[in-house]
Design an enzyme around this catalytic site. Sequence first.
Site, PDB file in Angstrom:
ATOM      1  N   ASP A 107       0.834  -1.189   0.000  1.00 56.99           N
ATOM      2  CA  ASP A 107       0.000   0.000   0.000  1.00 56.99           C
ATOM      3  C   ASP A 107       0.875   1.247   0.000  1.00 56.99           C
ATOM      4  O   ASP A 107       2.066   1.190   0.348  1.00 56.99           O
ATOM      5  CB  ASP A 107      -0.904   0.026   1.235  1.00 56.99           C
ATOM      6  CG  ASP A 107      -1.916  -1.112   1.231  1.00 56.99           C
ATOM      7  OD1 ASP A 107      -2.180  -1.667   0.155  1.00 56.99           O
ATOM      8  OD2 ASP A 107      -2.446  -1.428   2.310  1.00 56.99           O
ATOM      9  N   ARG A 158      -0.905  -0.470  -8.921  1.00 58.36           N
ATOM     10  CA  ARG A 158      -2.286  -0.103  -8.605  1.00 58.36           C
ATOM     11  C   ARG A 158      -2.381   1.421  -8.529  1.00 58.36           C
ATOM     12  O   ARG A 158      -1.606   2.064  -7.810  1.00 58.36           O
ATOM     13  CB  ARG A 158      -2.712  -0.697  -7.270  1.00 58.36           C
ATOM     14  CG  ARG A 158      -4.117  -0.249  -6.811  1.00 58.36           C
ATOM     15  CD  ARG A 158      -4.247  -0.318  -5.291  1.00 58.36           C
ATOM     16  NE  ARG A 158      -4.093  -1.668  -4.794  1.00 58.36           N
ATOM     17  CZ  ARG A 158      -3.621  -1.961  -3.584  1.00 58.36           C
ATOM     18  NH1 ARG A 158      -3.212  -0.997  -2.774  1.00 58.36           N
ATOM     19  NH2 ARG A 158      -3.522  -3.227  -3.188  1.00 58.36           N
TER      20      ARG A 158
END
Length: 279
Positions: A107, A158
């Site tokens: 992340d 992402r």
Amino acid sequence: MIPPIASRFVAGETPAAALDHARERNDEGVKVILNLLGEHYDDPEPAREDAAAYRHLIDDIADTELDACVSVKPSQIGLDVSADLFAELFRDVVGYAHERDVFVWCDMEDADTTDATLDAFVDVATDNPWSVGQCLQSNLKRTREDLERVVEVPGKVRIVKGAYDEPSEIAYTEKARVNEAYRGDIEYLFKHRDRGVAVGSHDPEMVSLARRLGEEHGTDYEIQMLMGVRDDAQRDLAAQGVEVWQYAPYGDKWLSYFYRRVRERKENLLFAARAVLGR
């Protein structure tokens, strides 16, 4: 036990519960990214403990036929202690996952962590090709340059709009401007990559854009959404042949995570209110 009001957003407190959740979503055609809740450790011991917990989770996934992977937060595995500790533990987790054929996402947190996070991603992906992916946030003004840096790296990317409240000097703060940047970043990835593109969004317009670009460029891509947000849409997209991954956190630190989810979106707050009222 996690109360029903929070269990919409959290896949249980234990790895076993998280794996059961992944199995149920797989039965619906949705793949699952499992994230052990925990972040902002300023002591190396809990960071090392969570890194070890991820290795155990990787074993659990590898020993099943589940369509599942894991996602780590930099501040969970040492970045708030030092960049060196984060790089060490991140490399350890990804290297172990690479051996067991399990994928690892990293992340992205607040803007102060971007450089250290990307440095580690580039190094680790080079040594463990296509076993790791990195999240980037379009609300940051630097992101296009970051995409240019990682576009040839052998790992997934992402792209999300970004949820952190960053100052206007370094980030776009108006919704329309963030959306504009996000569209441009999605288009850049589909144009310059033939695989490894992940669009993290619940916005129907952005999902439709990804589908159109996937057909136009022939790029392999996936759509990622949070557990508890547009679950029906996740199932519908999967049924239409779109590769859908649900980001599903688990663990005993669920209260703070649930609180953030409720604050983020009006729809989540309304759901929580209805649950409290028994409607």
